[in-house]
Structures are given as structure tokens and as C-alpha cells.
Write a protein that holds these residues in place. Sequence first.
Motif, PDB file in Angstrom:
ATOM      1  N   ASN B   6       0.819  -1.210   0.000  1.00  0.00           N
ATOM      2  CA  ASN B   6       0.000   0.000   0.000  1.00  0.00           C
ATOM      3  C   ASN B   6       0.853   1.260   0.000  1.00  0.00           C
ATOM      4  O   ASN B   6       0.459   2.282   0.522  1.00  0.00           O
ATOM      5  CB  ASN B   6      -0.993  -0.004   1.154  1.00  0.00           C
ATOM      6  N   LYS B   7       2.044   1.157  -0.586  1.00  0.00           N
ATOM      7  CA  LYS B   7       2.870   2.328  -0.871  1.00  0.00           C
ATOM      8  C   LYS B   7       3.385   3.037   0.385  1.00  0.00           C
ATOM      9  O   LYS B   7       3.800   4.179   0.323  1.00  0.00           O
ATOM     10  CB  LYS B   7       2.097   3.325  -1.738  1.00  0.00           C
ATOM     11  N   LEU B   8       3.311   2.377   1.550  1.00  0.00           N
ATOM     12  CA  LEU B   8       3.938   2.996   2.710  1.00  0.00           C
ATOM     13  C   LEU B   8       5.434   3.003   2.472  1.00  0.00           C
ATOM     14  O   LEU B   8       6.154   3.886   2.889  1.00  0.00           O
ATOM     15  CB  LEU B   8       3.625   2.219   3.981  1.00  0.00           C
ATOM     16  N   LEU B  28      -1.604   7.986  -3.907  1.00  0.00           N
ATOM     17  CA  LEU B  28      -2.005   7.566  -2.557  1.00  0.00           C
ATOM     18  C   LEU B  28      -3.524   7.554  -2.440  1.00  0.00           C
ATOM     19  O   LEU B  28      -4.119   6.687  -1.826  1.00  0.00           O
ATOM     20  CB  LEU B  28      -1.427   8.520  -1.522  1.00  0.00           C
ATOM     21  N   LYS B  29      -4.158   8.541  -3.071  1.00  0.00           N
ATOM     22  CA  LYS B  29      -5.608   8.666  -2.949  1.00  0.00           C
ATOM     23  C   LYS B  29      -6.327   7.510  -3.655  1.00  0.00           C
ATOM     24  O   LYS B  29      -7.253   6.914  -3.104  1.00  0.00           O
ATOM     25  CB  LYS B  29      -6.038  10.008  -3.535  1.00  0.00           C
ATOM     26  N   SER B  32      -5.974   4.455  -1.676  1.00  0.00           N
ATOM     27  CA  SER B  32      -6.677   4.417  -0.405  1.00  0.00           C
ATOM     28  C   SER B  32      -8.112   3.908  -0.555  1.00  0.00           C
ATOM     29  O   SER B  32      -8.716   3.483   0.411  1.00  0.00           O
ATOM     30  CB  SER B  32      -6.683   5.801   0.236  1.00  0.00           C
ATOM     31  N   PHE B  37      -5.550  -0.090   5.553  1.00  0.00           N
ATOM     32  CA  PHE B  37      -4.459  -0.531   6.410  1.00  0.00           C
ATOM     33  C   PHE B  37      -4.821  -0.249   7.857  1.00  0.00           C
ATOM     34  O   PHE B  37      -5.247   0.844   8.195  1.00  0.00           O
ATOM     35  CB  PHE B  37      -3.181   0.219   6.013  1.00  0.00           C
ATOM     36  N   MET B  56     -13.069   9.182   9.901  1.00  0.00           N
ATOM     37  CA  MET B  56     -11.839   9.461   9.168  1.00  0.00           C
ATOM     38  C   MET B  56     -11.620   8.457   8.046  1.00  0.00           C
ATOM     39  O   MET B  56     -11.032   8.783   7.032  1.00  0.00           O
ATOM     40  CB  MET B  56     -10.639   9.376  10.101  1.00  0.00           C
ATOM     41  N   GLY B  57     -12.064   7.233   8.279  1.00  0.00           N
ATOM     42  CA  GLY B  57     -11.925   6.213   7.247  1.00  0.00           C
ATOM     43  C   GLY B  57     -12.650   6.599   5.961  1.00  0.00           C
ATOM     44  O   GLY B  57     -12.344   6.105   4.893  1.00  0.00           O
ATOM     45  N   HIS B  59     -12.473   9.427   4.684  1.00  0.00           N
ATOM     46  CA  HIS B  59     -11.761  10.570   4.100  1.00  0.00           C
ATOM     47  C   HIS B  59     -11.572  10.490   2.588  1.00  0.00           C
ATOM     48  O   HIS B  59     -11.800  11.467   1.882  1.00  0.00           O
ATOM     49  CB  HIS B  59     -10.412  10.777   4.788  1.00  0.00           C
ATOM     50  N   PRO B  60     -11.161   9.322   2.044  1.00  0.00           N
ATOM     51  CA  PRO B  60     -10.933   9.281   0.594  1.00  0.00           C
ATOM     52  C   PRO B  60     -12.194   9.575  -0.215  1.00  0.00           C
ATOM     53  O   PRO B  60     -12.114   9.931  -1.382  1.00  0.00           O
ATOM     54  CB  PRO B  60     -10.476   7.843   0.339  1.00  0.00           C
ATOM     55  N   ALA B  62     -14.698  11.651   0.985  1.00  0.00           N
ATOM     56  CA  ALA B  62     -15.402  12.811   1.526  1.00  0.00           C
ATOM     57  C   ALA B  62     -15.478  13.941   0.514  1.00  0.00           C
ATOM     58  O   ALA B  62     -14.520  14.246  -0.170  1.00  0.00           O
ATOM     59  CB  ALA B  62     -14.691  13.286   2.785  1.00  0.00           C
ATOM     60  N   LYS B  63     -16.663  14.491   0.382  1.00  0.00           N
ATOM     61  CA  LYS B  63     -16.791  15.751  -0.343  1.00  0.00           C
ATOM     62  C   LYS B  63     -17.877  16.560   0.332  1.00  0.00           C
ATOM     63  O   LYS B  63     -18.549  16.067   1.239  1.00  0.00           O
ATOM     64  CB  LYS B  63     -17.096  15.501  -1.813  1.00  0.00           C
ATOM     65  N   GLN B 110     -13.381   2.506   5.086  1.00  0.00           N
ATOM     66  CA  GLN B 110     -12.657   2.877   3.870  1.00  0.00           C
ATOM     67  C   GLN B 110     -13.167   2.081   2.658  1.00  0.00           C
ATOM     68  O   GLN B 110     -12.817   2.383   1.534  1.00  0.00           O
ATOM     69  CB  GLN B 110     -11.177   2.555   4.108  1.00  0.00           C
TER      70      GLN B 110
END
Lengths: 366, 230
Positions: B6-8, B28-29, B32, B37, B56-57, B59-60, B62-63, B110
Motif C-alpha cells: 500500500n505504498k507505505l 495515494l488517494k 486508499s 491498512f 476518518m476512514g 476521508h478518501p 469525503a466531499k 474505507q
Amino acid sequence: MKMPWQKYNVDSEYGYSDDEKKMMSDYSKHVYRKYIFILACVIGMVIIIGITVTIGSYGIGFFEAYQIIFDHIIGNIQDSDKDFVIFELRMPRIVAGIIAGAGLAVAGAVMQSTMKNPLADPYTTGISSGASFGATLAIVLSMSVVGGNYAIVVNAFIFSLIPMAVIMLVSTIRHASPTTIILSGLAVMYLFNAMTTLLMLMADPNALEEAFQWQVGTLGLIKWQMIPLMAVIVAIGCIALQFLSRKINVLVSGDEGAKSLGIDADKLRIFCLLIVSLMAAAIVSFTGIIGFIGLVCPHICRMFIGSDNRYLIPASAAFGAMFLILADLVGRTIIAPTVLEVGVITAFIGGPMLLYLLVKQKKEVW
Amino acid sequence: MVKCMNKLLIPTAGKAELDGREVKSYSLKELSTRVGFVPATSSDSFSMTVADTVLMGRHPYAKLGSEKEDMHKVYEVLKALNITHLALRNYNELSAGQHQKVSIARGLAQEPQILILDEPTANLDVRHQVQVIELLQRVSHEKNITIIMISHELNVASKYADRVIVMSTPGIIYRTGTPNEVITEDTVRYVYGMNCRIIDDCGRPHVILGTPLSDEEIRELHKDENDLVG
């Protein structure tokens, strides 16, 4: 009857169950309480403005003051003497206090969140030490980037941004973790402090007093023409941070978690830091180093409304503004006619207030 | 290895692919919304309420104006995990097991295709361990999510996993396959340096640990690869 906080449980679009409705309405109430806190701070601020403008040798009553302010705003000035007293002599100080208080508190809240450190404040990156060095340089040696009335202000502003530049440089080489940032800020701070001390040892008594007064922080030197610049930078900064608040929330929960939610933690941290530094630098250059607001106000707000940055940022702004003009009011009245600088008072009120709340609070905030 | 998924971390050698595309090439977006994760620990300084943490999960996705739908998703996830009663509690008031559930809830909010968990059962007592893992198994079946979980517990892996990847130091894949293929006495000896007995527990291997191997025995076991390195 529908209450204002019931915006979540309206229709049966999703076929809400009772349990879900209950959670939604509880959640809405929980959010609503945060708005109440913010509103209370704003009302408190308006009352304090009213009290503050009445103070001075020219007698103006409490309600009369609001009348004069209202008349001035709608352009219907009745008593030009009183209008002059309020708007030319008393208002700049109050408006500057509101801007500085709001800006410093927001900057502090964001610094604490992005650094994940309750001890962080707007000056953590060394802004204050850079600014004092710049100002002292102008006051003691008359060495400044520009001459004239704004020598101290411009000097302070430019030097206060040096520590941030150093941090950004360090973070291009090393990963921008909170520890790296805080320690680089500390390193720069010691360097600037040493140079400031050196300058002050060489200074003559008059310059020394002026430099010292600047370092304590005062609202007494503010003129109307200084305010627009400060206001614009602080307002843009606060709005930008408010837009970022949701991302900052994610950042607080951990860098790895943030990345997996699509947020580049290091970039966001540096970006927030840049906004905070510009805000703090703009404030500090005009008022000197007003301590404590940035450290304490966010904590007090957290105790009331929690750590959610979406609400913490506006709440800190409102509370910080109220707190700073209150401190200034106290400083000017407590041993009148002698005026205590606002930086001293913020520490005097803020310290015990924070201790009291620490002991009294039931929730674990940190 | 898991962090490359996941690109960490960006892999230093080789490549990680997701749906036939290199993970590096995802933003990243984008990533996500596909890979969730759940970190081993999440910081509880400046914690918020459980509802806000799980939110918060979202977030990707959210608008502006999506709060209502997002809150609905939060509720669904909390409901699935049976923790709706915690919604307005502060995250740092909760126990370790509850923390883990909230973190998993955030990962599920997520809505990923793949959910990666870093030691979800660490720090938990056995009852919570089993609860958390059975929950993950249920969710994975109900919502059709691939769950990748890091664990040091051999028996947890053998009991619940469909496939197991055994990693050995320094970060190499020792063996992959079903628990029956992979979790053997040899594996445990080689990777963990432990003697053990394996018994059959409802068709899955169950490890009963014995004594650790001595340093000499371990050196002897790893002789081949040392030769390669040397």
C-alpha cells in the motif's frame, strides 16, 4: 418538532433503524455542543470589547459604546469626539488583539496536532527567537532591511521565517518527523537566542528597555495602518487550516494510517507548518512575542470540545481572541494608570487557569 | 513486504502489483479506496470520539455535503462490529481490544478491496484475540474483502487463514500455501528455531511448541544460505 441539531435523522432514505436514529441524534447533539462553545466565546468577546472601549480618560458608557460602534459602521456618526476616541485611540488595540489572539491560538492548535505534541506552540519552530533577534538588531544596532517606521516590523518578519527555512531544508534531507522538526527548531532557537543576548549585552539602557518591552509583547504600539496586512495573513491562514482540518485529524491518528487514507503525512505537516509560521510571523512582527496564548488556549478548548480539528480550529480562534483582549483589559486596569504588558498578563491568567482545568477535568484529553 | 502493497514503502527491488498495475503508479488517494491498512498501534494523543475516528476512514470519499451518507456508513460499520454503544466515547477511554475494533472499523469504513492488518491481535487477551479474528473472518466473507494479516501467532494463522506466507529473516518469503502445506515442523524449526509437535485440529495443523534450538543447531540449519551469502 425538529430541533436544529437533528439534521442527520430526517427522512427514511436509508430506512434508518431506531438504534441508528439514536446514534445520529446523539452525534448531532455532540456536534451542536461544540457550536455552543464557539458561540459563547464570540459573545464573551463582544462583551469584552464593550468593556474595553469604555476604559480611558474620556468617559464613554458601556451601552453608549455599542451605539457609537454601530453608528460608525452604518456611517451615521453623531458625536465625532467620541467616535474619534473609540475608533482612532481605542479600537486599533482591540482589533489587533482579536487578530493576534485568534491567529496565535489557531497556530498553536495546529502545531500541537501536526507535531502530535501537547507542548508545541506557534513558536516551537523558533519563530519567536528569529523575530526577537531581528527586532533587537533593529533596536540596538539600528541595522535593518528597510529604514523608517517599519524597520523593526520588517526585520522581525524576515528573521522569524529563517528557522522555518532551516526546517524545510533539513526535512528535504531527512524525513520530516515531528521530532526532527522540533529539534531543528530548538537548534535554531538556541543560536538566535545567543545572538540576541549578545546584542543586548552591548546595548545602551534605552535600547535595552525597548528591546525588552518588545520581547514581552504589547498591543500598545499598533496603528490602524498596520492592521490590514496582519488581518489578511491571519484570515487566509485560518481559512486554509480550516479546509485542511479533516486531513489534520487523520494525520494526528498516525502517519501510516494517514498514508493509507491517501494523505502524504510529511508533505501535509510541512505545509501546515508553513502556514502557521507565516501567521505567527505576521503577528509577532507587529506585537512582539505574546506568549502562552498559542500554548494554552487550544488546550482549554480541547477540554471543552475535544480534539477534533474541524471544530477545534474555529473554537481556538474565538477563545484565543476573547482571551487576549481580556488579558489586555486586565493589564490596563489592574494597577491603572500603570499598564502591564499583555504578554505578562496572559501568563498570569493562563497559568493558573490551565492548572485549575487540569485538576478539575474528568475526561482524559491527551 | 506488506508495506510495499500500500505504498507505505517503495520496494527497493522487484515490484508490487495490484490488479495488474504497479502499486507505485497509483496515487495515494487512488490506492486508499482499494487497500485499507490497520496499523499495529495508533496514537491516542488528542483522541476524538469513536464516531469521528471511524469517520476518518471515509476521508478518501469525503466531499461537501456527503456527511450524511458518511455517517450512515460509519453506523453500518459500527453495527457490524457490535460497537455502536461506543460511538460517542473518546478513543483513549477504551480498552486495547476496543481500540483494535475501532481501528478495524476505520479500515472497513474505507471500503477497500483489500484490508491489511498489522498484528491485530497483539496486546489482546485470548478472548479478544478470537473475537477480533472471527469478526475479520465474518466481515471478509460478508463483504467480500481480502484480508491480509500479519501475525506471530502460528496457531491463529493456521486456524483462520486460507493461505499463509511464512517470512523468514532477512525479509524473504520462506514458503507460501495453505496452512497444511506451510505450517510444518520443518518450517517452525527453520524459521523460528523451535522444536515442536504438530497435531491435527479439525483438519488444520496446530503447533505445540517444544524447546528452542541451540545456537549451533540454528547455524547448522542456515548453513546453506550463509554459504550463498559468503
